[in-house]
Design an enzyme around this catalytic site. Structure first.
Site, PDB file in Angstrom:
ATOM      1  N   THR A  17      -1.168  35.853 -46.152  1.00 12.50           N
ATOM      2  CA  THR A  17       0.225  35.384 -46.088  1.00 12.50           C
ATOM      3  C   THR A  17       1.073  36.165 -45.098  1.00 12.50           C
ATOM      4  O   THR A  17       1.935  35.599 -44.436  1.00 12.50           O
ATOM      5  CB  THR A  17       0.866  35.512 -47.498  1.00 12.50           C
ATOM      6  OG1 THR A  17       0.131  34.697 -48.387  1.00 12.50           O
ATOM      7  CG2 THR A  17       2.310  35.074 -47.509  1.00 12.50           C
ATOM      8  N   ASP A  61      -7.510  32.930 -44.663  1.00 11.86           N
ATOM      9  CA  ASP A  61      -6.942  33.069 -46.000  1.00 11.86           C
ATOM     10  C   ASP A  61      -7.982  33.895 -46.769  1.00 11.86           C
ATOM     11  O   ASP A  61      -9.181  33.587 -46.703  1.00 11.86           O
ATOM     12  CB  ASP A  61      -6.790  31.681 -46.632  1.00 11.86           C
ATOM     13  CG  ASP A  61      -6.093  31.731 -47.979  1.00 11.86           C
ATOM     14  OD1 ASP A  61      -5.064  31.082 -48.136  1.00 11.86           O
ATOM     15  OD2 ASP A  61      -6.613  32.414 -48.898  1.00 11.86           O
ATOM     16  N   SER A  62      -7.562  34.919 -47.473  1.00 11.93           N
ATOM     17  CA  SER A  62      -8.551  35.823 -48.070  1.00 11.93           C
ATOM     18  C   SER A  62      -9.374  35.152 -49.173  1.00 11.93           C
ATOM     19  O   SER A  62     -10.367  35.707 -49.634  1.00 11.93           O
ATOM     20  CB  SER A  62      -7.895  37.107 -48.585  1.00 11.93           C
ATOM     21  OG  SER A  62      -7.278  36.895 -49.825  1.00 11.93           O
ATOM     22  N   SER A  63      -8.982  33.951 -49.585  1.00 17.54           N
ATOM     23  CA  SER A  63      -9.814  33.211 -50.537  1.00 17.54           C
ATOM     24  C   SER A  63     -11.150  32.842 -49.896  1.00 17.54           C
ATOM     25  O   SER A  63     -12.105  32.496 -50.586  1.00 17.54           O
ATOM     26  CB  SER A  63      -9.118  31.928 -50.997  1.00 17.54           C
ATOM     27  OG  SER A  63      -7.798  32.209 -51.345  1.00 17.54           O
ATOM     28  N   THR A  93      -3.624  38.759 -50.286  1.00 18.17           N
ATOM     29  CA  THR A  93      -3.605  39.463 -51.571  1.00 18.17           C
ATOM     30  C   THR A  93      -4.659  38.925 -52.548  1.00 18.17           C
ATOM     31  O   THR A  93      -5.095  39.646 -53.440  1.00 18.17           O
ATOM     32  CB  THR A  93      -2.221  39.345 -52.241  1.00 18.17           C
ATOM     33  OG1 THR A  93      -1.882  37.968 -52.334  1.00 18.17           O
ATOM     34  CG2 THR A  93      -1.167  40.100 -51.473  1.00 18.17           C
ATOM     35  N   ASP A  94      -5.059  37.660 -52.365  1.00 17.69           N
ATOM     36  CA  ASP A  94      -5.935  37.025 -53.374  1.00 17.69           C
ATOM     37  C   ASP A  94      -7.207  37.825 -53.640  1.00 17.69           C
ATOM     38  O   ASP A  94      -7.618  37.961 -54.785  1.00 17.69           O
ATOM     39  CB  ASP A  94      -6.298  35.599 -52.946  1.00 17.69           C
ATOM     40  CG  ASP A  94      -5.112  34.658 -53.048  1.00 17.69           C
ATOM     41  OD1 ASP A  94      -4.085  35.056 -53.623  1.00 17.69           O
ATOM     42  OD2 ASP A  94      -5.212  33.524 -52.545  1.00 17.69           O
ATOM     43  N   THR A 169      -6.178  45.444 -59.370  1.00 15.19           N
ATOM     44  CA  THR A 169      -6.344  44.028 -59.691  1.00 15.19           C
ATOM     45  C   THR A 169      -5.064  43.324 -59.274  1.00 15.19           C
ATOM     46  O   THR A 169      -3.973  43.867 -59.463  1.00 15.19           O
ATOM     47  CB  THR A 169      -6.498  43.861 -61.234  1.00 15.19           C
ATOM     48  OG1 THR A 169      -7.690  44.535 -61.629  1.00 15.19           O
ATOM     49  CG2 THR A 169      -6.604  42.413 -61.645  1.00 15.19           C
ATOM     50  N   THR A 280     -15.141  44.879 -69.609  1.00 18.31           N
ATOM     51  CA  THR A 280     -14.202  44.282 -70.570  1.00 18.31           C
ATOM     52  C   THR A 280     -13.235  43.307 -69.898  1.00 18.31           C
ATOM     53  O   THR A 280     -12.838  43.502 -68.755  1.00 18.31           O
ATOM     54  CB  THR A 280     -13.404  45.359 -71.331  1.00 18.31           C
ATOM     55  OG1 THR A 280     -12.415  44.700 -72.150  1.00 18.31           O
ATOM     56  CG2 THR A 280     -12.696  46.335 -70.420  1.00 18.31           C
ATOM     57  N   CYS A 282     -10.310  43.044 -70.930  1.00 18.20           N
ATOM     58  CA  CYS A 282      -9.001  43.708 -70.983  1.00 18.20           C
ATOM     59  C   CYS A 282      -8.694  44.333 -69.629  1.00 18.20           C
ATOM     60  O   CYS A 282      -9.592  44.800 -68.943  1.00 18.20           O
ATOM     61  CB  CYS A 282      -8.992  44.816 -72.033  1.00 18.20           C
ATOM     62  SG  CYS A 282      -9.171  44.234 -73.704  1.00 18.20           S
TER      63      CYS A 282
HETATM   64  N1  ASP Z   1      -3.910  32.982 -50.141  1.00 21.56           N
HETATM   65  C1  ASP Z   1      -3.390  34.161 -49.494  1.00 21.56           C
HETATM   66  C2  ASP Z   1      -4.551  35.076 -49.159  1.00 21.56           C
HETATM   67  O1  ASP Z   1      -5.041  35.750 -50.009  1.00 21.56           O
HETATM   68  C3  ASP Z   1      -2.403  34.860 -50.388  1.00 21.56           C
HETATM   69  C4  ASP Z   1      -1.813  36.122 -49.802  1.00 21.56           C
HETATM   70  O2  ASP Z   1      -2.014  36.488 -48.684  1.00 21.56           O
HETATM   71  O3  ASP Z   1      -1.084  36.788 -50.524  1.00 21.56           O
HETATM   72  O4  ASP Z   1      -4.967  35.109 -48.025  1.00 21.56           O
END
Ligand code: ASP
Length: 346
Positions: A17, A61-63, A93-94, A169, A280, A282
């Site tokens: 992002t 995109d990190s996904s 961030t993903d 996380t 876990t 948790c």
């Molecule tokens: N979908 C984005 C990614 O992980 C989300 C982000 O950057 O926060 O690349």
């Protein structure tokens, strides 16, 4: 006093992002040219550091991150290791916690800061959190005391805190404080100044050479327990061709259902050399299979404790150790050791 002219930081842009723009037609976010990040943050030049940037092409995109991508990233850091005092990795961030965990294992003997950061809002937007994250990450990557790096670890800086990367996380998809490290204290906090939490930062006692590991083996599976889980599901995962290890996401302190069909399937898997790692569900606390009968039954059939490891670090640790060729009992044994501070051993 830091010698700013001779301080050099490499910023590696992978995507996410922080460098995305909105498509006017669809309204969806997708990555844009990294050059625009430098245009958007002219403040970076005020540091007076020697800042260089490298962008992955195309930024992703990190996904879409893969273990191959981690290998490329680790190699890139390795190739540039001697030329820079620190590294900032801009990342979505993903999956940032997965990447930080993987790098923490792959960069053996790391003696310089590798700070991952990103943002919840693109850097071109008025209320972006990207600028502050990037500026603080660069400051931390360059920070030294008596000629030594302040944080020679793989870390994540987000909102106002610096965390050990393999303890994090992503816990919030909307707030600026997107990350948490429930089982390990933060390593620094950015307020008016950046305050370092020295007792919790790892400093090697002897000087080590960096050794970059690039072999990862992704033949792992995940079984997340839930009330009503069916034998067919567990059986199909355990019988997956080539499978060598499973992250078993259990309840509480490492407990599972104790029904015979489940214990029989898991026991069969461990007897066949598939390593079952108990992690876990948790977010905080540790696996302790001696605490309840429903944990002990797992221990008795050869399930290995993940202690207080995060799911993200468990995935990366398995791929890393299996990439080194470890299997069965040898793999199980190495899993119970801390490689780079990802578990707490008492
Ligand atoms: N979908 C984005 C990614 O992980 C989300 C982000 O950057 O926060 O690349």
């Amino acid at each position: 006093m830091m010698d700013k002219i001779n301080t050099s930081v490499l910023i590696i842009y992978t995507g996410g992002t922080i460098g995305m723009k909105q498509n006017p037609q669809t309204g969806a976010l997708s990555p844009f040219n990294f050059q625009q990040i430098e245009d958007e943050v002219p403040e970076l030049s005020k540091f007076g550091f020697n800042l260089h940037t490298i962008s992955f092409e195309p930024p992703i995109d990190s996904s879409d991150i893969t273990p191959d991508f981690w290998s490329k990233l680790a190699l890139l850091i390795g190739e540039n290791y001697d030329r820079y005092d620190g590294f900032v990795v801009l990342h979505g961030t993903d999956t940032m916690s997965f990447t930080a965990s993987a790098l923490s294992f792959m960069l053996e003997g790391l003696g310089k800061p590798v700070v991952l950061t990103g943002s919840q809002l693109p850097i071109g937007m008025l209320r972006t959190d990207g600028k502050e994250n990037l500026i603080s990450a660069v400051e931390i990557a360059a920070a030294q005391k008596n000629g030594q790096p302040m944080v020679p670890e793989v870390t994540i800086f987000f909102e106002n805190r610096l965390y050990r990367g393999n303890r994090t996380t992503k816990h919030n998809a909307e707030h600026f404080n997107a990350f948490r490290s429930d089982n390990y204290p933060y390593l620094a906090e950015a307020g008016i100044t950046i305050k370092y939490n020295f007792p919790f930062i790892h400093y090697a006692t002897d000087s080590q050479e960096l050794r970059v590991h690039t072999e990862l083996n992704p033949n792992i599976g995940v079984i997340k327990l839930f009330p009503g889980i069916q034998p067919e599901l567990v059986r199909s995962i355990i019988n997956t061709k080539g499978l060598q290890a499973v992250v078993l996401e259990t309840y509480g302190s490492g407990n599972s259902l104790s029904q015979p069909w489940f214990l029989e399937l898991v026991g069969q898997a461990t007897r066949n050399g598939i390593v079952m790692l108990n992690v876990t569900q948790c977010k905080a606390g540790s696996v302790d299979m001696d605490k309840y009968e429903n944990g002990l039954v797992l221990k008795n059939i050869g399930v290995v404790s993940g202690f207080d490891i995060t799911f993200e670090a468990a995935v990366a640790k398995l791929m890393f150790l299996m990439g080194k060729g470890l299997r069965g009992d040898n793999l199980a044994c190495e899993l119970t050791k801390s490689i780079s501070g990802e578990i707490t051993l008492h």
